[in-house]
Design a protein around this motif. Structure first.
Motif, PDB file in Angstrom:
ATOM      1  N   VAL A 118      41.527  41.276  40.162  1.00  0.00           N
ATOM      2  CA  VAL A 118      41.288  42.393  40.501  1.00  0.00           C
ATOM      3  C   VAL A 118      41.884  43.312  40.958  1.00  0.00           C
ATOM      4  CG1 VAL A 118      40.140  43.406  42.335  1.00  0.00           C
ATOM      5  CG2 VAL A 118      39.281  41.028  42.085  1.00  0.00           C
ATOM      6  N   ILE A 119      43.098  42.767  41.797  1.00  0.00           N
ATOM      7  CA  ILE A 119      43.932  44.251  42.070  1.00  0.00           C
ATOM      8  C   ILE A 119      44.840  44.109  40.517  1.00  0.00           C
ATOM      9  CG2 ILE A 119      46.800  44.058  42.933  1.00  0.00           C
ATOM     10  CD1 ILE A 119      45.676  42.365  45.350  1.00  0.00           C
ATOM     11  N   PHE A 120      45.261  43.575  40.185  1.00  0.00           N
ATOM     12  CA  PHE A 120      45.698  43.127  38.091  1.00  0.00           C
ATOM     13  C   PHE A 120      44.832  44.587  37.419  1.00  0.00           C
ATOM     14  CE2 PHE A 120      50.090  41.162  39.348  1.00  0.00           C
ATOM     15  CZ  PHE A 120      50.712  41.629  39.536  1.00  0.00           C
ATOM     16  N   LEU A 121      44.307  44.507  37.779  1.00  0.00           N
ATOM     17  CA  LEU A 121      42.499  44.911  37.149  1.00  0.00           C
ATOM     18  C   LEU A 121      42.652  46.402  37.351  1.00  0.00           C
ATOM     19  CD1 LEU A 121      40.446  44.162  34.409  1.00  0.00           C
ATOM     20  CD2 LEU A 121      38.787  43.867  36.576  1.00  0.00           C
ATOM     21  N   LEU A 122      42.629  46.225  39.016  1.00  0.00           N
ATOM     22  CA  LEU A 122      42.196  47.482  38.801  1.00  0.00           C
ATOM     23  C   LEU A 122      43.797  48.516  38.665  1.00  0.00           C
ATOM     24  CD1 LEU A 122      41.077  47.284  42.801  1.00  0.00           C
ATOM     25  CD2 LEU A 122      39.929  48.173  41.203  1.00  0.00           C
TER      26      LEU A 122
ATOM     27  N   PHE B  52      50.798  43.914  29.332  1.00  0.00           N
ATOM     28  CA  PHE B  52      51.282  43.161  31.269  1.00  0.00           C
ATOM     29  C   PHE B  52      49.873  43.126  32.228  1.00  0.00           C
ATOM     30  CE2 PHE B  52      53.142  42.493  35.002  1.00  0.00           C
ATOM     31  CZ  PHE B  52      53.647  41.840  34.737  1.00  0.00           C
ATOM     32  N   CYS B  53      49.409  44.368  32.651  1.00  0.00           N
ATOM     33  CA  CYS B  53      48.095  43.875  33.734  1.00  0.00           C
ATOM     34  C   CYS B  53      47.203  43.062  33.491  1.00  0.00           C
ATOM     35  CB  CYS B  53      47.872  45.333  34.069  1.00  0.00           C
ATOM     36  SG  CYS B  53      49.718  46.279  35.017  1.00  0.00           S
ATOM     37  N   LEU B  54      46.316  43.676  32.155  1.00  0.00           N
ATOM     38  CA  LEU B  54      44.969  42.592  31.660  1.00  0.00           C
ATOM     39  C   LEU B  54      45.818  41.573  31.926  1.00  0.00           C
ATOM     40  CD1 LEU B  54      44.099  45.479  29.811  1.00  0.00           C
ATOM     41  CD2 LEU B  54      43.014  44.826  31.292  1.00  0.00           C
ATOM     42  N   ALA B  55      46.785  41.455  31.272  1.00  0.00           N
ATOM     43  CA  ALA B  55      47.246  40.005  31.204  1.00  0.00           C
ATOM     44  C   ALA B  55      47.181  38.981  31.917  1.00  0.00           C
ATOM     45  CB  ALA B  55      48.990  39.830  30.023  1.00  0.00           C
ATOM     46  N   VAL B  56      48.393  39.841  33.082  1.00  0.00           N
ATOM     47  CA  VAL B  56      48.287  38.786  34.849  1.00  0.00           C
ATOM     48  C   VAL B  56      47.280  39.010  35.084  1.00  0.00           C
ATOM     49  CG1 VAL B  56      49.041  39.370  36.805  1.00  0.00           C
ATOM     50  CG2 VAL B  56      50.613  39.956  35.102  1.00  0.00           C
ATOM     51  N   SER B  57      45.718  39.553  35.299  1.00  0.00           N
ATOM     52  CA  SER B  57      44.742  39.967  35.203  1.00  0.00           C
ATOM     53  C   SER B  57      43.969  38.419  35.047  1.00  0.00           C
ATOM     54  CB  SER B  57      44.087  41.644  35.018  1.00  0.00           C
ATOM     55  OG  SER B  57      42.781  40.980  36.004  1.00  0.00           O
ATOM     56  N   VAL B  58      44.004  38.679  33.565  1.00  0.00           N
ATOM     57  CA  VAL B  58      43.201  37.297  32.849  1.00  0.00           C
ATOM     58  C   VAL B  58      43.721  36.081  33.599  1.00  0.00           C
ATOM     59  CG1 VAL B  58      42.802  36.184  30.823  1.00  0.00           C
ATOM     60  CG2 VAL B  58      42.580  39.045  31.099  1.00  0.00           C
ATOM     61  N   GLY B  59      44.943  35.869  33.425  1.00  0.00           N
ATOM     62  CA  GLY B  59      45.458  34.769  33.279  1.00  0.00           C
ATOM     63  C   GLY B  59      45.265  34.177  35.424  1.00  0.00           C
ATOM     64  N   SER B  60      45.138  35.370  36.017  1.00  0.00           N
ATOM     65  CA  SER B  60      45.178  34.546  37.566  1.00  0.00           C
ATOM     66  C   SER B  60      43.631  34.337  37.057  1.00  0.00           C
ATOM     67  CB  SER B  60      45.164  36.424  38.116  1.00  0.00           C
ATOM     68  OG  SER B  60      46.849  36.147  38.467  1.00  0.00           O
ATOM     69  N   PHE B  61      42.806  35.158  36.607  1.00  0.00           N
ATOM     70  CA  PHE B  61      40.685  35.004  36.815  1.00  0.00           C
ATOM     71  C   PHE B  61      40.945  33.403  36.141  1.00  0.00           C
ATOM     72  CE2 PHE B  61      39.879  39.252  36.622  1.00  0.00           C
ATOM     73  CZ  PHE B  61      39.859  39.861  37.996  1.00  0.00           C
ATOM     74  N   ALA B  62      41.648  33.304  35.075  1.00  0.00           N
ATOM     75  CA  ALA B  62      41.770  31.637  34.608  1.00  0.00           C
ATOM     76  C   ALA B  62      42.580  31.090  35.380  1.00  0.00           C
ATOM     77  CB  ALA B  62      42.512  31.613  33.094  1.00  0.00           C
ATOM     78  N   VAL B  63      43.291  30.736  36.441  1.00  0.00           N
ATOM     79  CA  VAL B  63      43.691  29.764  37.294  1.00  0.00           C
ATOM     80  C   VAL B  63      42.828  29.358  37.810  1.00  0.00           C
ATOM     81  CG1 VAL B  63      45.774  29.823  38.849  1.00  0.00           C
ATOM     82  CG2 VAL B  63      46.127  30.725  36.517  1.00  0.00           C
ATOM     83  N   SER B  64      42.727  30.804  39.002  1.00  0.00           N
ATOM     84  CA  SER B  64      41.160  30.911  39.870  1.00  0.00           C
ATOM     85  C   SER B  64      40.278  29.841  39.796  1.00  0.00           C
ATOM     86  CB  SER B  64      40.959  32.144  39.819  1.00  0.00           C
ATOM     87  OG  SER B  64      39.612  31.959  41.053  1.00  0.00           O
TER      88      SER B  64
END
Length: 111
Positions: free
Chosen positions: A67-71, A11-23
């Motif tokens: 970054v938060i979800f990746l950490l 879940f955290c990795l998916a949210v992180s990747v999604g956030s980076f894509a939106v960014s």
């Protein structure tokens, strides 16, 4: 790492990747502008709005969320509880950045 940590990690990795894509999309000025100033503006205000600073602001905030979800994912894998302090500091920094940049954008718009 045990079996109960796999789902939160995914879940955290998916949210992180999604956030980076939106960014990335926000930094490039592509896709819907995911910013409160734009979302709450009337259609007339949206038409006359300079969206560049709002796209930039959203890009920075989504990158920080990534970054938060990746950490958090790293914390799940390693068990390093001290990473939570870094996560909290980045979260506070994100909120402060969003508020300060919103004020600056509004000040520039009025001049």
């Amino acid at each position: 790492m045990h079996i109960g940590q796999i789902l939160p990690l995914i879940f955290c990795l998916a949210v992180s990747v999604g956030s980076f894509a939106v960014s990335i999309l926000q930094f490039r000025g592509k896709g819907p502008l995911l910013n409160n100033a734009y979302l709450y503006a009337t259609p007339r205000e949206r038409k006359n709005m300079d969206t560049r600073p709002h796209y930039r602001q959203s890009g920075v905030v989504f990158a920080l969320i990534g970054v938060i979800f990746l950490l958090i994912a790293l914390m799940i894998v390693t068990g390093w509880k001290w990473l939570m302090i870094l996560v909290i500091l980045i979260a506070i920094g994100s909120v402060v950045y969003a508020l300060v940049s919103s004020i600056r954008i509004e000040q520039r718009r009025k001049h």
